[in-house]
Motif scaffolding. Structure first.
Motif, PDB file in Angstrom:
ATOM      1  N   LEU A 143       0.830  -1.204   0.000  1.00  0.00           N
ATOM      2  CA  LEU A 143       0.000   0.000   0.000  1.00  0.00           C
ATOM      3  C   LEU A 143       0.866   1.258   0.000  1.00  0.00           C
ATOM      4  CD1 LEU A 143      -2.769   1.256   0.074  1.00  0.00           C
ATOM      5  CD2 LEU A 143      -2.847   0.892   2.538  1.00  0.00           C
TER       6      LEU A 143
ATOM      7  N   SER B 276      -7.069   2.619  -1.486  1.00  0.00           N
ATOM      8  CA  SER B 276      -6.546   2.168  -0.187  1.00  0.00           C
ATOM      9  C   SER B 276      -7.524   1.309   0.615  1.00  0.00           C
ATOM     10  CB  SER B 276      -6.103   3.387   0.640  1.00  0.00           C
ATOM     11  OG  SER B 276      -5.038   4.057   0.008  1.00  0.00           O
TER      12      SER B 276
ATOM     13  N   THR C  61      -4.551   6.673   4.113  1.00  0.00           N
ATOM     14  CA  THR C  61      -3.791   5.512   3.659  1.00  0.00           C
ATOM     15  C   THR C  61      -2.927   4.912   4.763  1.00  0.00           C
ATOM     16  OG1 THR C  61      -3.729   6.250   1.343  1.00  0.00           O
ATOM     17  CG2 THR C  61      -2.019   4.714   2.045  1.00  0.00           C
TER      18      THR C  61
END
Length: 291
Positions: free
Chosen positions: A22, A59, A148
């Motif tokens: 991520l 995300s 995020t």
């Protein structure tokens, strides 16, 4: 027992890999645009705004597909991401006040030197609203980064780690992600060694802040808590004692220095009381306070 430990190890590995992926995707999204301009140019900022907006949708997918099905049966994806009405007001105000206490010294310097009067000036507000750099630093960056690096990473980590452990793991991804500024500095003509030193320093304080932001998210269960703290810290910048030490009046200098120390002491003393999970109806991420 062995099977349980193996499952736990697998979950931890999956969580770490998900968070790493991520963070890579987030940074990569900033560079997908082939822009000939530097990071402060309006065209670059606009394109990165688009990247940040897209990441706001991408995300949460890591949470949805990375979290266990049993967890999703207990709560909603929105609650996992820290989006809920219960305790919202407290989460928006108390962490911000706590952060302002930490910045008691810098705020006092601003009060004495006049910037607070500047904030009230209509022209100052109008100039900020028209500035894409202001929007990036105060709104878009805190909004997308906290979404995020906190709201979408911590649920994955908190499911398989104790809160205190997750809080120290999570900011490492946030700190390392800032090393991409080395590329931008070199493009701007900064020597590699100097760029690396600056980014290493940035890594230290962004990691420390990341731990604080992760703590706020885990304790309150609200996304807005680290967002308001992040936006305020970006507004204030890194605390600078240079102006205080350069003060010619010894009495004023001592008072300002004492306010810097008082802010840190006050913050340490109030950190746990002002983030009591019960105040935010948070039973999801902090069942037992290990502190």
């Amino acid at each position: 027992m062995v099977e349980t430990e193996e499952n736990t190890d697998f979950s931890r590995t999956t969580a770490i890999l998900s968070c790493f992926t991520l963070s890579v995707v987030y940074v990569a999204s900033l560079y997908i645009w082939n822009s000939p301009y530097h990071r402060e140019h309006n065209e670059t900022i606009k394109k990165r705004f688009l990247s940040a907006f897209i990441m706001m949708f991408v995300s949460p997918l890591f949470v949805y597909f990375g979290i266990s099905r049993s967890m999703l049966q207990k709560t909603t994806i929105w609650e996992l991401l820290g989006i809920k009405l219960v305790g919202l007001f407290q989460a928006a105000v108390l962490p911000l006040l706590l952060t302002m206490i930490l910045f008691l010294g810098p705020l006092s310097v601003q009060a004495l030197n006049g910037p607070w009067k500047l904030y009230a000036a209509p022209m100052h507000s109008t100039k900020n609203i028209r500035s894409l750099i202001w929007w990036r630093n105060r709104i878009v960056a805190p909004l997308s980064e906290e979404w995020t690096f906190r709201a979408c990473m911590l649920p994955l980590l908190l499911e398989c780690y104790k809160p205190t452990t997750a809080i120290f793991i999570c900011p490492l991804f946030f700190g390392v992600a800032h090393f991409h500024h080395v590329i931008e500095m070199i493009r701007a003509g900064v020597k590699f060694q100097d760029a690396l030193k600056l980014c290493s320093f940035q890594f230290v304080y962004t990691t420390l802040f990341g731990a604080y932001a992760a703590f706020l998210f885990a304790k309150t269960g609200h996304y807005i808590a680290p967002f308001t703290a992040h936006a305020f810290c970006n507004h204030m910048g890194f605390p600078d004692l240079t102006e205080v030490l350069a003060c010619k009046d010894p009495a004023r200098r001592k008072i300002l220095l004492s306010l810097f120390f008082a802010g840190v002491i006050g913050w340490c003393s109030l950190l746990t009381p002002m983030t009591n999970p019960a105040w935010f109806s948070n039973k999801l991420f902090w069942h037992i306070d290990p502190l």
